[in-house]
Design an enzyme around this catalytic site. Structure first.
Site, PDB file in Angstrom:
ATOM      1  N   PHE A 148       0.820  -1.221   0.000  1.00 38.19           N
ATOM      2  CA  PHE A 148       0.000   0.000   0.000  1.00 38.19           C
ATOM      3  C   PHE A 148       0.851   1.267   0.000  1.00 38.19           C
ATOM      4  CE2 PHE A 148      -2.379  -3.389   2.109  1.00 38.19           C
ATOM      5  CZ  PHE A 148      -3.552  -3.395   1.371  1.00 38.19           C
ATOM      6  N   ARG A 150       2.837   4.672  -0.623  1.00 41.76           N
ATOM      7  CA  ARG A 150       2.593   5.854  -1.457  1.00 41.76           C
ATOM      8  C   ARG A 150       3.935   6.368  -1.944  1.00 41.76           C
ATOM      9  NH1 ARG A 150       0.537   9.289   3.311  1.00 41.76           N
ATOM     10  NH2 ARG A 150       2.234   8.048   4.168  1.00 41.76           N
ATOM     11  N   GLU A 151       4.087   6.562  -3.253  1.00 40.49           N
ATOM     12  CA  GLU A 151       5.331   7.164  -3.731  1.00 40.49           C
ATOM     13  C   GLU A 151       5.466   8.529  -3.070  1.00 40.49           C
ATOM     14  OE1 GLU A 151       5.647   6.979  -8.048  1.00 40.49           O
ATOM     15  OE2 GLU A 151       5.173   4.857  -7.985  1.00 40.49           O
ATOM     16  N   LYS A 207      -6.436  -4.804  -1.955  1.00 38.66           N
ATOM     17  CA  LYS A 207      -5.566  -3.821  -2.602  1.00 38.66           C
ATOM     18  C   LYS A 207      -6.297  -3.078  -3.716  1.00 38.66           C
ATOM     19  CE  LYS A 207      -2.285  -1.471  -4.207  1.00 38.66           C
ATOM     20  NZ  LYS A 207      -1.777  -0.296  -3.508  1.00 38.66           N
ATOM     21  N   PHE A 252      -8.009  13.404   0.279  1.00 41.12           N
ATOM     22  CA  PHE A 252      -8.361  12.971  -1.083  1.00 41.12           C
ATOM     23  C   PHE A 252      -9.590  13.701  -1.621  1.00 41.12           C
ATOM     24  CE2 PHE A 252      -6.001   9.356  -3.104  1.00 41.12           C
ATOM     25  CZ  PHE A 252      -4.856   9.553  -2.363  1.00 41.12           C
ATOM     26  N   LEU A 253      -9.858  14.892  -1.071  1.00 44.41           N
ATOM     27  CA  LEU A 253     -10.954  15.707  -1.595  1.00 44.41           C
ATOM     28  C   LEU A 253     -10.413  17.019  -2.164  1.00 44.41           C
ATOM     29  CD1 LEU A 253     -13.984  15.313   0.863  1.00 44.41           C
ATOM     30  CD2 LEU A 253     -13.651  14.265  -1.374  1.00 44.41           C
ATOM     31  N   ALA A 255      -9.866  19.016  -5.334  1.00 39.76           N
ATOM     32  CA  ALA A 255     -10.179  19.045  -6.765  1.00 39.76           C
ATOM     33  C   ALA A 255      -8.943  19.512  -7.526  1.00 39.76           C
ATOM     34  CB  ALA A 255     -11.344  19.985  -7.010  1.00 39.76           C
ATOM     35  N   CYS A 263      -0.367   3.474 -10.736  1.00 45.35           N
ATOM     36  CA  CYS A 263      -1.293   2.591 -10.017  1.00 45.35           C
ATOM     37  C   CYS A 263      -2.767   2.881 -10.298  1.00 45.35           C
ATOM     38  CB  CYS A 263      -1.011   2.643  -8.520  1.00 45.35           C
ATOM     39  SG  CYS A 263       0.577   1.887  -8.100  1.00 45.35           S
ATOM     40  N   ARG A 333       4.371   8.188 -15.126  1.00 45.53           N
ATOM     41  CA  ARG A 333       3.480   7.218 -15.764  1.00 45.53           C
ATOM     42  C   ARG A 333       2.046   7.767 -15.702  1.00 45.53           C
ATOM     43  NH1 ARG A 333       5.359   1.744 -12.724  1.00 45.53           N
ATOM     44  NH2 ARG A 333       5.529   3.209 -10.991  1.00 45.53           N
TER      45      ARG A 333
HETATM   46  P1  NAD Z   1       8.172  -0.735 -11.826  1.00 44.80           P
HETATM   47  O1  NAD Z   1       7.864  -0.834 -13.278  1.00 44.80           O
HETATM   48  O2  NAD Z   1       8.808   0.498 -11.273  1.00 44.80           O
HETATM   49  O3  NAD Z   1       9.093  -1.974 -11.396  1.00 44.80           O
HETATM   50  C1  NAD Z   1       8.969  -3.261 -11.866  1.00 44.80           C
HETATM   51  C2  NAD Z   1      10.378  -3.853 -11.963  1.00 44.80           C
HETATM   52  O4  NAD Z   1      10.285  -5.245 -12.228  1.00 44.80           O
HETATM   53  C3  NAD Z   1      11.221  -3.260 -13.077  1.00 44.80           C
HETATM   54  O5  NAD Z   1      12.444  -2.778 -12.548  1.00 44.80           O
HETATM   55  C4  NAD Z   1      11.449  -4.427 -14.037  1.00 44.80           C
HETATM   56  O6  NAD Z   1      12.680  -4.367 -14.710  1.00 44.80           O
HETATM   57  C5  NAD Z   1      11.360  -5.597 -13.082  1.00 44.80           C
HETATM   58  N1  NAD Z   1      11.090  -6.908 -13.716  1.00 44.80           N
HETATM   59  C6  NAD Z   1      10.232  -7.198 -14.719  1.00 44.80           C
HETATM   60  N2  NAD Z   1      10.253  -8.520 -14.976  1.00 44.80           N
HETATM   61  C7  NAD Z   1      11.132  -9.082 -14.104  1.00 44.80           C
HETATM   62  C8  NAD Z   1      11.553 -10.418 -13.857  1.00 44.80           C
HETATM   63  N3  NAD Z   1      11.080 -11.438 -14.566  1.00 44.80           N
HETATM   64  N4  NAD Z   1      12.460 -10.621 -12.887  1.00 44.80           N
HETATM   65  C9  NAD Z   1      12.949  -9.595 -12.164  1.00 44.80           C
HETATM   66  N5  NAD Z   1      12.559  -8.315 -12.337  1.00 44.80           N
HETATM   67  C10 NAD Z   1      11.661  -8.059 -13.299  1.00 44.80           C
HETATM   68  O7  NAD Z   1       6.782  -1.006 -11.075  1.00 44.80           O
HETATM   69  P2  NAD Z   1       6.380  -0.610  -9.567  1.00 44.80           P
HETATM   70  O8  NAD Z   1       5.806   0.760  -9.553  1.00 44.80           O
HETATM   71  O9  NAD Z   1       7.492  -0.951  -8.666  1.00 44.80           O
HETATM   72  O10 NAD Z   1       5.170  -1.603  -9.331  1.00 44.80           O
HETATM   73  C11 NAD Z   1       5.363  -2.987  -9.115  1.00 44.80           C
HETATM   74  C12 NAD Z   1       4.054  -3.587  -8.651  1.00 44.80           C
HETATM   75  O11 NAD Z   1       3.706  -3.020  -7.390  1.00 44.80           O
HETATM   76  C13 NAD Z   1       2.855  -3.311  -9.549  1.00 44.80           C
HETATM   77  O12 NAD Z   1       1.985  -4.397  -9.502  1.00 44.80           O
HETATM   78  C14 NAD Z   1       2.197  -2.112  -8.897  1.00 44.80           C
HETATM   79  O13 NAD Z   1       0.823  -2.017  -9.206  1.00 44.80           O
HETATM   80  C15 NAD Z   1       2.413  -2.445  -7.427  1.00 44.80           C
HETATM   81  N6  NAD Z   1       2.433  -1.300  -6.524  1.00 44.80           N
HETATM   82  C16 NAD Z   1       3.137  -0.193  -6.848  1.00 44.80           C
HETATM   83  C17 NAD Z   1       3.152   0.889  -5.982  1.00 44.80           C
HETATM   84  C18 NAD Z   1       3.851   2.175  -6.357  1.00 44.80           C
HETATM   85  O14 NAD Z   1       3.591   3.188  -5.691  1.00 44.80           O
HETATM   86  N7  NAD Z   1       4.713   2.194  -7.350  1.00 44.80           N
HETATM   87  C19 NAD Z   1       2.435   0.835  -4.776  1.00 44.80           C
HETATM   88  C20 NAD Z   1       1.766  -0.342  -4.449  1.00 44.80           C
HETATM   89  C21 NAD Z   1       1.766  -1.409  -5.338  1.00 44.80           C
END
Ligand code: NAD
Length: 435
Positions: A148, A150-151, A207, A252-253, A255, A263, A333
């Site tokens: 969960f 948050r970036e 999630k 989260f309100l 505007a 995500c 993104r």
């Molecule tokens: P991202 O694209 O930044 O990172 C994914 C990484 O996985 C990349 O570095 C890629 O090279 C690597 N990868 C791909 N295939 C691979 C493999 N076979 N073996 C090893 N590495 C591999 O994505 P993210 O933002 O880190 O998100 C990852 C997951 O987490 C997603 O499902 C996303 O929805 C979820 N998530 C993200 C956040 C967020 O804030 N970024 C928060 C909660 C959940």
């Protein structure tokens, strides 16, 4: 504990460094050699407050290894899956990376290993992957532990999250998995962070439904902004007033331009696609509206910019402040700000864009934009100023100083983050969102 983290993106790199900081022995794997090279050198491959320090601490402890060699995960007791689940062409989640990560892991699994999914996946994925694991290593267990974070707050959210959710199978294997995860997260649990143990499909739904709820909340207030604008009301005052009701809450309100990032947009689309597959598409039909309201915000800002500039942006110089989908991140993104900047260029404007962290990531996606390393350079000679990401540096801009740089006196506050009175006093025509 010896653990592996598979996938070192925004989630995985932070998770790996944080786990090492907590005292675990971590092997962090990614298929991207550049990313791994940078991480191994202590150079965070993306902007995330606190990550450089956490990474340096992890590397100095000698408890973390970054690798592109899948065989290095052998010997870890817990394997976290943190690869991406982007939007596929139909809107459904693309599970290619998750499946490839599991394929790479299977030959290295030992009896008693725990595979822990963290990526956001469609409900039903964990059960399918559990079968794949069981077929190769019957004494290994797959569980889901959605993330969960948050970036912008990723390190803090990883080390001290709001809650832990463990999706585990029934029976003894599930109980053993809970005990192992409790050991991984021992410090946070000792501090009283709640932990909920549920079944696999519930954990996946927790999630995605949390993200669907957040997206709905944002689109709700943006729909109110649309109404407020034609009715001559102020959506900010409205949000303050309804937010006092603690059943609603003020968070989260705000505007604005709406949500973006890696995500919420793809998650609400993947959720709808999955509901359709399950024959209950009707239940999530409202998310189509949430998405439509959100995307309308971007078109609306472009229309407002045209109006403010006398009907067209062609040939005009526009300073765009903010490109990241939110402040304190370099993630572009599906960023509303970057989308709007690109649309203005398509309409013939000259856009000079600035962001404190996201110029590098934005340039990769949109090389056609003109980027300014300093906000002052973006503002110089601008006919209009658009604030599209609410970085603290933009909130605190001095409108008098901006007036000394810009050619025009027009400011469009896409995040309702500026002091309207101060900008008006400095001679600007101010436009907010739904005000
Ligand atoms: P991202 O694209 O930044 O990172 C994914 C990484 O996985 C990349 O570095 C890629 O090279 C690597 N990868 C791909 N295939 C691979 C493999 N076979 N073996 C090893 N590495 C591999 O994505 P993210 O933002 O880190 O998100 C990852 C997951 O987490 C997603 O499902 C996303 O929805 C979820 N998530 C993200 C956040 C967020 O804030 N970024 C928060 C909660 C959940």
């Amino acid at each position: 504990m010896r653990i592996s983290v598979i996938g070192c993106g925004y989630l995985g790199a932070v998770h790996a460094a944080s786990m090492a900081k907590l005292g675990h022995e971590v092997v962090a794997l990614d298929v991207d050699p550049d990313k791994i090279g940078r991480l191994a050198a202590g150079d965070a491959p993306f902007f995330e407050p606190g990550l450089p320090e956490t990474l340096a601490e992890a590397l100095a402890s000698g408890r973390i290894e970054f690798t592109t060699d899948p065989s290095r995960v052998a010997g870890a007791r817990v394997h976290f899956l943190a690869v991406g689940t982007p939007q596929g062409p139909s809107g459904a989640a693309d599970l290619t990376y998750v499946d490839a990560a599991v394929t790479g892991l299977l030959p290295h699994l030992a009896p008693g290993d725990l595979v822990v999914g963290k990526s956001t996946v469609p409900v039903g994925t964990a059960a399918r992957l559990a079968e794949r694991v069981r077929a190769v290593q019957p004494e290994a267990t797959l569980v889901w532990n959605p993330e969960f974070l948050r970036e912008g707050f990723a390190v803090q959210d990883t080390i001290t999250p709001d809650r832990f959710v463990y999706g585990v199978p029934a029976g003894e294997a599930g109980q053993r998995a809970v005990a192992v995860l409790d050991e991984v997260y021992a410090r946070a649990l000792a501090a009283g962070i709640p932990r909920l143990v549920v079944d696999l499909p519930t954990s996946e739904l927790v999630k995605i439904s949390a993200n669907a709820f957040l997206a709905t909340k944002i689109s709700f207030i943006n729909a109110m902004a649309e109404i407020a604008e034609v009715a001559g009301a102020d959506v900010t005052a409205l949000a303050d007033a309804i937010g006092h009701d603690d059943r609603i809450g003020r968070k989260f309100l705000n505007a604005g331009l709406g949500f973006g990032g890696g995500c919420l947009p793809k998650d609400i689309r993947a959720f709808q696609a999955r509901a359709d597959e399950l024959g209950v598409g009707q239940s999530l039909a409202f998310l189509g509206e949430v998405d439509a309201i959100n995307l309308r915000r971007r078109a609306h800002v472009v229309t407002l910019a045209e109006e403010l500039l006398g009907g067209s942006v062609a040939g005009r110089r526009i300073a765009v402040l903010g490109l990241a989908f939110k402040p304190n991140s370099d993630d572009v993104r599906d960023s509303p700000a970057l989308d709007i900047a690109a649309r203005l260029v398509e309409l013939g404007a000259t856009v000079a864009a600035h962001d404190p962290a996201a110029i590098g990531t934005a340039r990769r996606l949109r090389p056609e934009l003109e980027y300014a390393d300093r906000a002052e350079d973006a503002l110089a000679g601008a006919d209009a100023v658009l604030v599209l990401t609410e970085w603290a540096a933009y909130r605190s801009l001095d409108p008098q100083a901006v007036a000394g740089l810009a050619a025009g006196r027009i400011v469009l506050d896409g995040r309702n983050c500026l002091d309207r009175d101060a900008w008006t006093a400095a001679g600007f025509t101010y436009r907010g969102m739904g005000r």
